[in-house]
Design a protein around this motif. Structure first.
Motif, mmCIF file in Angstrom:
data_model
loop_
_atom_site.group_PDB
_atom_site.id
_atom_site.type_symbol
_atom_site.label_atom_id
_atom_site.label_comp_id
_atom_site.label_asym_id
_atom_site.label_seq_id
_atom_site.Cartn_x
_atom_site.Cartn_y
_atom_site.Cartn_z
ATOM 1 N N HIS A 1 45.439 47.104 33.561
ATOM 2 C CA HIS A 1 46.284 47.601 34.646
ATOM 3 C C HIS A 1 45.921 49.057 34.903
ATOM 4 O O HIS A 1 46.199 49.933 34.085
ATOM 5 C CB HIS A 1 47.753 47.469 34.253
ATOM 6 C CG HIS A 1 48.692 47.737 35.379
ATOM 7 N ND1 HIS A 1 50.054 47.728 35.250
ATOM 8 C CD2 HIS A 1 48.461 48.034 36.687
ATOM 9 C CE1 HIS A 1 50.630 47.997 36.398
ATOM 10 N NE2 HIS A 1 49.671 48.190 37.292
ATOM 11 N N ARG B 1 48.226 43.435 42.790
ATOM 12 C CA ARG B 1 46.780 43.199 42.712
ATOM 13 C C ARG B 1 46.383 42.078 43.671
ATOM 14 O O ARG B 1 46.912 40.980 43.609
ATOM 15 C CB ARG B 1 46.368 42.816 41.300
ATOM 16 C CG ARG B 1 44.864 42.524 41.171
ATOM 17 C CD ARG B 1 44.509 42.127 39.754
ATOM 18 N NE ARG B 1 44.656 43.259 38.845
ATOM 19 C CZ ARG B 1 44.583 43.151 37.517
ATOM 20 N NH1 ARG B 1 44.406 41.957 36.959
ATOM 21 N NH2 ARG B 1 44.712 44.224 36.755
ATOM 22 N N GLU C 1 47.032 49.252 41.674
ATOM 23 C CA GLU C 1 47.651 48.110 42.346
ATOM 24 C C GLU C 1 48.936 48.502 43.086
ATOM 25 O O GLU C 1 49.238 47.964 44.151
ATOM 26 C CB GLU C 1 47.964 47.010 41.325
ATOM 27 C CG GLU C 1 46.736 46.403 40.669
ATOM 28 C CD GLU C 1 46.263 47.195 39.468
ATOM 29 O OE1 GLU C 1 45.321 46.749 38.802
ATOM 30 O OE2 GLU C 1 46.848 48.265 39.182
ATOM 31 N N GLU D 1 41.024 42.536 32.746
ATOM 32 C CA GLU D 1 42.451 42.298 32.502
ATOM 33 C C GLU D 1 43.165 43.573 32.056
ATOM 34 O O GLU D 1 43.880 43.606 31.059
ATOM 35 C CB GLU D 1 42.640 41.192 31.463
ATOM 36 C CG GLU D 1 42.079 39.848 31.894
ATOM 37 C CD GLU D 1 42.329 38.751 30.881
ATOM 38 O OE1 GLU D 1 42.878 39.058 29.802
ATOM 39 O OE2 GLU D 1 41.991 37.584 31.170
ATOM 40 N N SER E 1 45.069 34.525 38.728
ATOM 41 C CA SER E 1 44.807 35.287 39.948
ATOM 42 C C SER E 1 45.842 34.896 40.987
ATOM 43 O O SER E 1 46.268 33.738 41.038
ATOM 44 C CB SER E 1 43.402 34.994 40.478
ATOM 45 O OG SER E 1 43.191 35.631 41.728
ATOM 46 N N SER E 2 46.270 35.847 41.784
ATOM 47 C CA SER E 2 47.235 35.537 42.832
ATOM 48 C C SER E 2 46.550 34.770 43.962
ATOM 49 O O SER E 2 45.328 34.817 44.117
ATOM 50 C CB SER E 2 47.868 36.820 43.378
ATOM 51 O OG SER E 2 46.883 37.695 43.871
ATOM 52 N N SER F 1 39.196 45.762 37.128
ATOM 53 C CA SER F 1 40.499 45.661 36.459
ATOM 54 C C SER F 1 40.916 44.208 36.310
ATOM 55 O O SER F 1 41.567 43.833 35.326
ATOM 56 C CB SER F 1 41.561 46.433 37.240
ATOM 57 O OG SER F 1 41.868 45.799 38.472
ATOM 58 N N ASP F 2 40.521 43.376 37.268
ATOM 59 C CA ASP F 2 40.817 41.946 37.185
ATOM 60 C C ASP F 2 39.968 41.279 36.106
ATOM 61 O O ASP F 2 40.461 40.499 35.285
ATOM 62 C CB ASP F 2 40.566 41.283 38.541
ATOM 63 C CG ASP F 2 41.297 39.951 38.686
ATOM 64 O OD1 ASP F 2 41.528 39.294 37.662
ATOM 65 O OD2 ASP F 2 41.640 39.566 39.808
ATOM 66 N N LEU G 1 41.311 37.734 43.371
ATOM 67 C CA LEU G 1 39.936 38.080 43.029
ATOM 68 C C LEU G 1 38.978 37.775 44.174
ATOM 69 O O LEU G 1 38.096 38.575 44.486
ATOM 70 C CB LEU G 1 39.502 37.327 41.766
ATOM 71 C CG LEU G 1 38.068 37.592 41.296
ATOM 72 C CD1 LEU G 1 37.868 39.063 40.973
ATOM 73 C CD2 LEU G 1 37.732 36.733 40.080
ATOM 74 N N LEU H 1 39.544 47.472 41.580
ATOM 75 C CA LEU H 1 40.388 46.285 41.450
ATOM 76 C C LEU H 1 39.603 45.107 40.873
ATOM 77 O O LEU H 1 40.145 44.305 40.106
ATOM 78 C CB LEU H 1 40.967 45.908 42.821
ATOM 79 C CG LEU H 1 41.994 46.895 43.399
ATOM 80 C CD1 LEU H 1 42.333 46.527 44.833
ATOM 81 C CD2 LEU H 1 43.256 46.914 42.545
ATOM 82 N N SER I 1 50.707 36.413 40.076
ATOM 83 C CA SER I 1 49.625 37.290 39.668
ATOM 84 C C SER I 1 50.013 37.991 38.372
ATOM 85 O O SER I 1 51.176 38.353 38.185
ATOM 86 C CB SER I 1 49.350 38.330 40.762
ATOM 87 O OG SER I 1 48.449 39.315 40.301
#
Length: 227
Positions: free
Chosen positions: A119, A141, A123, A117, A204-205, A113-114, A144, A110, A136
């Motif tokens: 997918h 996801r 997730e 960028e 980012s969420s 992948s963040d 971070l 994860l 997000s």
């Protein structure tokens, strides 16, 4: 003459320190249980779509499913670090090897992948993120900083497997960092300051308040076990 490396069990046996370390170990085990049960309750909430168990308040951000899995692993890691310090090193070493590997594989994927960028599909591998609010770039996801905290906790578990007191200072620093990140995000929710809980406008969420509180507990547990 070869100097023997001092282990956590030796520290526990020192006169005048046994009771203090034993008490802190018990506190860490209780914190580990609370973290594990909170993660398990959130996983159950996602599976049965019980929204009231996903967030502190209905209007607040719910904890992601992968984040809840991370807290289950975190609770197990913290518990077996305490077991190893209490003298049950062999069993703890096996358990830590399994749980830290699982944590690194999940959160490491994860994390990259963040950063890249992309997918990966991880997730929403376990369950669809039906609470995705668009904060997000990828549904499901975790934030971070949530991923970073879990990687730090896994690193603490790996270091504990070496069974040396010299690494306790590093584990304390990790505990302080994890607790500080959680406390910062919790303050952001309390004072309605999105930047403090890492809401970055689509990059980012945001970290959920429940996640922030559990990170504070996780950091406290690591600090207790590092003395």
């Amino acid at each position: 003459m070869t100097r023997r490396i001092q282990t956590p069990s030796d520290v526990l046996a020192q006169p005048g320190r046994g009771m203090n370390v034993e008490t802190k170990t018990k506190i860490a085990k209780l914190l580990a249980l609370a973290i594990f049960l909170s993660g398990f309750a959130t996983v159950t909430a996602w599976l049965f779509k019980a929204a009231y168990l996903m967030a502190v308040f209905p209007c607040w951000i719910p904890m992601k499913f992968d984040t809840a899995i991370g807290f289950i692993l975190c609770g197990i890691i913290l518990y077996f670090i305490a077991r190893s310090i209490g003298g049950d090193f062999d069993v703890a070493q096996v358990a830590l090897a399994i749980t830290t590997l699982a944590m690194i594989m999940l959160m490491g994927t994860l994390f990259f992948s963040d950063l890249l960028e992309i997918h990966t599909g991880l997730e929403e591998l376990f369950i669809k993120d039906y609470h995705h609010s668009g904060d997000s770039p990828v549904p499901g996801r975790p934030p971070l900083m949530t991923v970073v905290n879990f990687i730090l906790i896994a690193a603490a578990g790996i270091m504990n497997m070496f069974n040396t007191v010299k690494l306790r200072l590093i584990m304390k620093l990790i505990g302080l960092a994890v607790a500080a990140i959680g406390a910062l995000a919790l303050a952001g929710h309390c004072f309605n300051a999105p930047v403090l809980y890492f809401a970055t406008g689509g990059l980012s969420s945001a970290m959920a308040a429940s996640s922030a509180a559990l990170f504070v507990l996780s950091g406290m547990g690591l600090i207790c076990l590092s003395d």
